[in-house]
Write an enzyme that holds these catalytic residues in place. Structure first.
Site, PDB file in Angstrom:
ATOM      1  N   ASP A 151      -1.533  30.074  26.920  1.00  7.54           N
ATOM      2  CA  ASP A 151      -0.762  28.860  27.162  1.00  7.54           C
ATOM      3  C   ASP A 151      -0.846  27.981  25.924  1.00  7.54           C
ATOM      4  O   ASP A 151      -1.804  28.079  25.159  1.00  7.54           O
ATOM      5  CB  ASP A 151      -1.332  28.100  28.373  1.00  7.54           C
ATOM      6  N   HIS A 180      -5.499  23.937  34.924  1.00  7.15           N
ATOM      7  CA  HIS A 180      -5.903  22.567  34.585  1.00  7.15           C
ATOM      8  C   HIS A 180      -6.707  21.910  35.714  1.00  7.15           C
ATOM      9  O   HIS A 180      -7.329  20.864  35.501  1.00  7.15           O
ATOM     10  CB  HIS A 180      -4.686  21.706  34.271  1.00  7.15           C
ATOM     11  N   HIS A 202      -1.340  24.923  26.117  1.00 13.41           N
ATOM     12  CA  HIS A 202      -2.323  23.909  26.457  1.00 13.41           C
ATOM     13  C   HIS A 202      -3.680  24.543  26.767  1.00 13.41           C
ATOM     14  O   HIS A 202      -3.761  25.650  27.287  1.00 13.41           O
ATOM     15  CB  HIS A 202      -1.871  23.108  27.687  1.00 13.41           C
TER      16      HIS A 202
END
Length: 204
Positions: free
Chosen positions: A190, A144, A192
């Protein structure tokens, strides 16, 4: 038996493994899902099952400034470095800056440096033929983290930077031919979206 394929020399069919217990010292002052046990439990399970004994042990290390700046800005790298050994009060100020999307402690910077350094080193060991495959068991995570922002528990984008270094011939065995490029596939599992990895590699 040595085999050469597009400058990638494979010496062994073995799997490399790298980890460092110091990454478990990155810990929140309160209950948090991104906790030391995420790393500890994985490593202990692999040891208990005898997996680590069958792997090539790769020496852990911290990332260099050059490696960090492959994907992150100087200003961002300098800001993260200020957290090293810092007080709880200062860590809280940093958390407020990032709207509590990440947490900081006095050991966060060291853990982040180790996570990136170990991932890069695992990549190097595959490229230089020390092992055929490699696993870097690291935390904090990285996918991220963008060029200039920590996000989603991530500080340095471990995989994106390793991929960029490999693709651009900056690490062995391509360092003698930095103009030669290699395609690298990043597979991100993942729930996300790995926004930082996409942002860092989208135009490469």
């Amino acid at each position: 038996k040595n085999m050469s394929n597009n400058n990638l020399v494979v010496l062994k069919e073995e799997v490399g493994f790298v980890y460092d217990e110091r990454m478990e010292e990155h810990e929140a002052r309160y209950d948090h899902v991104e906790q030391p046990d995420r790393h500890k439990v994985c490593v202990e399970a692999m040891k208990r099952l005898g997996v680590t004994e069958r792997c090539v042990q790769i020496k852990s290390r911290m990332a260099t400034s050059e490696e960090i700046l492959t994907g992150h800005s100087k200003e961002y790298a300098a800001l993260l470095a200020t957290s090293a050994g810092s007080s709880e009060r200062y860590c809280r100020k940093l958390e407020e800056k990032y709207q509590h999307d990440v947490y900081f402690c006095e050991n966060t910077h060291t853990a982040a440096l180790l996570a990136l350094g170990c991932t890069v080193e695992a990549t190097i060991k595959v490229l230089d033929g020390t092992c055929r495959h490699a696993c870097a068991c690291v935390r904090p995570p990285g996918h991220h983290a963008t060029c200039s922002k920590a996000m989603g528990f991530s500080f340095f984008n471990n995989v994106a930077i390793s991929a960029l270094l490999a693709a651009n011939g900056v690490i062995p065995p391509l360092q003698q031919a930095k103009n030669k490029r290699r395609k690298v596939l990043v597979v991100d599992f993942d729930i996300h979206h790995g926004n930082g990895t996409q942002d860092m590699t989208y135009n490469d």
